[in-house]
Scaffold this active site. Sequence first.
Site, PDB file in Angstrom:
ATOM      1  N   ASN A  18       8.200   1.548 -23.155  1.00 22.88           N
ATOM      2  CA  ASN A  18       8.732   1.382 -24.450  1.00 22.88           C
ATOM      3  C   ASN A  18       8.289   2.519 -25.560  1.00 22.88           C
ATOM      4  O   ASN A  18       7.053   2.118 -25.956  1.00 22.88           O
ATOM      5  CB  ASN A  18       8.243   0.069 -25.061  1.00 22.88           C
ATOM      6  CG  ASN A  18       8.874  -0.194 -26.507  1.00 22.88           C
ATOM      7  OD1 ASN A  18       9.646   0.339 -26.984  1.00 22.88           O
ATOM      8  ND2 ASN A  18       8.457  -1.282 -26.885  1.00 22.88           N
TER       9      ASN A  18
ATOM     10  N   SER B 182      -0.886  -3.540 -24.212  1.00 26.32           N
ATOM     11  CA  SER B 182      -2.048  -2.789 -23.847  1.00 26.32           C
ATOM     12  C   SER B 182      -2.183  -2.369 -22.242  1.00 26.32           C
ATOM     13  O   SER B 182      -3.274  -2.171 -21.909  1.00 26.32           O
ATOM     14  CB  SER B 182      -3.411  -3.428 -24.592  1.00 26.32           C
ATOM     15  OG  SER B 182      -3.214  -3.463 -25.992  1.00 26.32           O
TER      16      SER B 182
ATOM     17  N   GLU C 146       4.909 -10.705 -23.338  1.00 24.57           N
ATOM     18  CA  GLU C 146       4.004  -9.968 -23.946  1.00 24.57           C
ATOM     19  C   GLU C 146       3.214 -10.778 -25.224  1.00 24.57           C
ATOM     20  O   GLU C 146       3.826 -10.883 -26.059  1.00 24.57           O
ATOM     21  CB  GLU C 146       4.932  -8.804 -24.617  1.00 24.57           C
ATOM     22  CG  GLU C 146       5.718  -7.957 -23.645  1.00 24.57           C
ATOM     23  CD  GLU C 146       5.946  -6.637 -24.421  1.00 24.57           C
ATOM     24  OE1 GLU C 146       5.532  -5.691 -23.754  1.00 24.57           O
ATOM     25  OE2 GLU C 146       6.638  -6.637 -25.581  1.00 24.57           O
TER      26      GLU C 146
ATOM     27  N   LYS D 217       8.849   2.895 -28.515  1.00 24.53           N
ATOM     28  CA  LYS D 217       8.972   2.404 -29.919  1.00 24.53           C
ATOM     29  C   LYS D 217       9.378   3.467 -30.845  1.00 24.53           C
ATOM     30  O   LYS D 217      10.490   4.393 -30.382  1.00 24.53           O
ATOM     31  CB  LYS D 217       7.533   1.890 -30.242  1.00 24.53           C
ATOM     32  CG  LYS D 217       7.051   1.122 -29.494  1.00 24.53           C
ATOM     33  CD  LYS D 217       5.915   0.323 -29.734  1.00 24.53           C
ATOM     34  CE  LYS D 217       5.520  -0.724 -28.664  1.00 24.53           C
ATOM     35  NZ  LYS D 217       4.392  -1.804 -29.073  1.00 24.53           N
TER      36      LYS D 217
ATOM     37  N   GLU E 153       8.199  -7.127 -32.228  1.00 20.90           N
ATOM     38  CA  GLU E 153       8.100  -6.455 -33.211  1.00 20.90           C
ATOM     39  C   GLU E 153       9.587  -6.610 -33.906  1.00 20.90           C
ATOM     40  O   GLU E 153       9.722  -6.440 -35.167  1.00 20.90           O
ATOM     41  CB  GLU E 153       7.927  -4.742 -33.023  1.00 20.90           C
ATOM     42  CG  GLU E 153       6.567  -4.622 -32.817  1.00 20.90           C
ATOM     43  CD  GLU E 153       5.841  -3.585 -31.952  1.00 20.90           C
ATOM     44  OE1 GLU E 153       6.812  -2.574 -31.445  1.00 20.90           O
ATOM     45  OE2 GLU E 153       4.938  -3.559 -31.156  1.00 20.90           O
TER      46      GLU E 153
ATOM     47  N   HIS F 268      12.227  -8.338 -28.682  1.00 17.62           N
ATOM     48  CA  HIS F 268      10.641  -7.567 -28.705  1.00 17.62           C
ATOM     49  C   HIS F 268       9.964  -8.245 -29.953  1.00 17.62           C
ATOM     50  O   HIS F 268      10.654  -8.326 -31.022  1.00 17.62           O
ATOM     51  CB  HIS F 268      10.640  -6.214 -28.793  1.00 17.62           C
ATOM     52  CG  HIS F 268       9.291  -5.780 -28.663  1.00 17.62           C
ATOM     53  ND1 HIS F 268       8.366  -5.542 -29.668  1.00 17.62           N
ATOM     54  CD2 HIS F 268       8.723  -5.022 -27.459  1.00 17.62           C
ATOM     55  CE1 HIS F 268       7.292  -4.901 -29.144  1.00 17.62           C
ATOM     56  NE2 HIS F 268       7.262  -4.701 -27.976  1.00 17.62           N
TER      57      HIS F 268
ATOM     58  N   GLY G 283      -0.410  -3.309 -28.644  1.00 17.27           N
ATOM     59  CA  GLY G 283      -0.999  -2.372 -29.278  1.00 17.27           C
ATOM     60  C   GLY G 283      -2.548  -2.527 -29.842  1.00 17.27           C
ATOM     61  O   GLY G 283      -2.924  -1.976 -30.817  1.00 17.27           O
TER      62      GLY G 283
HETATM   63  P1  PGA Z   1       1.287  -1.631 -26.134  1.00 13.82           P
HETATM   64  O1  PGA Z   1       2.863  -2.091 -26.306  1.00 13.82           O
HETATM   65  O2  PGA Z   1       1.361  -1.213 -24.647  1.00 13.82           O
HETATM   66  O3  PGA Z   1       1.230  -0.588 -26.829  1.00 13.82           O
HETATM   67  O4  PGA Z   1       0.445  -2.878 -25.999  1.00 13.82           O
HETATM   68  C1  PGA Z   1       3.685  -3.026 -25.346  1.00 13.82           C
HETATM   69  C2  PGA Z   1       4.903  -3.143 -26.019  1.00 13.82           C
HETATM   70  O5  PGA Z   1       5.109  -3.516 -27.206  1.00 13.82           O
HETATM   71  O6  PGA Z   1       5.940  -3.117 -25.399  1.00 13.82           O
END
Ligand code: PGA
Length: 263
Positions: free
Chosen positions: A12, A222, A176, A14, A106, A104, A182
């Site tokens: 992803n 992460s 997640e 982003k 976010e 997601h 993140g």
């Molecule tokens: P991250 O993001 O690996 O940077 O924690 C995972 C995601 O949001 O899909």
Amino acid sequence: MSTPRTPLIAGNWKMVLDHQQGTLLVQKLDWTLKDAKHDYSAVEVVVLPSHTSLRTVQTLIEGDKLSIVLGAQDVSAHDAGAYTGEVSGPQLAKLGVRYVAVGHSERRQYHGEDDTLVAAKTAAALKHGLVPIVCVGEALEVRRAGQHVEFTVAQVESALAGLSPEQVAGLVLAYEPVWAIGTGEVATPEDAQEVCAALRGAVGRVFGADAAAAVRVLYGGSVKPASIASIMAQPDVDGALVGGASTDAVDFASIVRFRDHPA
Ligand code: PGA
């Protein structure tokens, strides 16, 4: 009877890369994986660029006949019409997009997406031949209260309500935990297994044993080369949704080659 589930590692990106950076990343990823003689029938590799990069990445994948699979980060619940700024399932399907992330954290957190909208987007993806990667996960307060299983199971039940067992068998769930995205904070492999198993169990209760055996459940939050092997060793984890580490070709390829790392 258990169905073999092909592991899926999805990157992803982003809102991090422009289309030129995205093209370079896919080229480098392909060289790195080819170098290591990656077997794409053993691990499916998906990238989820920004919408602005989809066309260039698709052209590269098709032109050079790469085995990397194209995904998108979001889809509209609507088929077409006056929805400024949205991108529809038919538009994505026409571009050769196969997977799409839905719900997601976010999107839920910054764009007010609720379970009803996530269910509508999941249905829209399926309607247009896209495979939804339905994302669920609890915030830190929910985990501290010990409610993470109930919370994520409810998110999945709501997102999948009204679908057929065959539709559910073909889609992907991603657990997640919001507190691990993140942040560098990875859930332990046991945390990932607990929730991924609970989500599969919920699919089994509502859609039957065949759907539960077939649905792929990813962990995300992460994920790094050093943490992937022990996560993938869990019986109900079928892959990973990788954010930060997916924008580095070497790290992402190393995650894809999780079998090379000690668990
Ligand atoms: P991250 O993001 O690996 O940077 O924690 C995972 C995601 O949001 O899909």
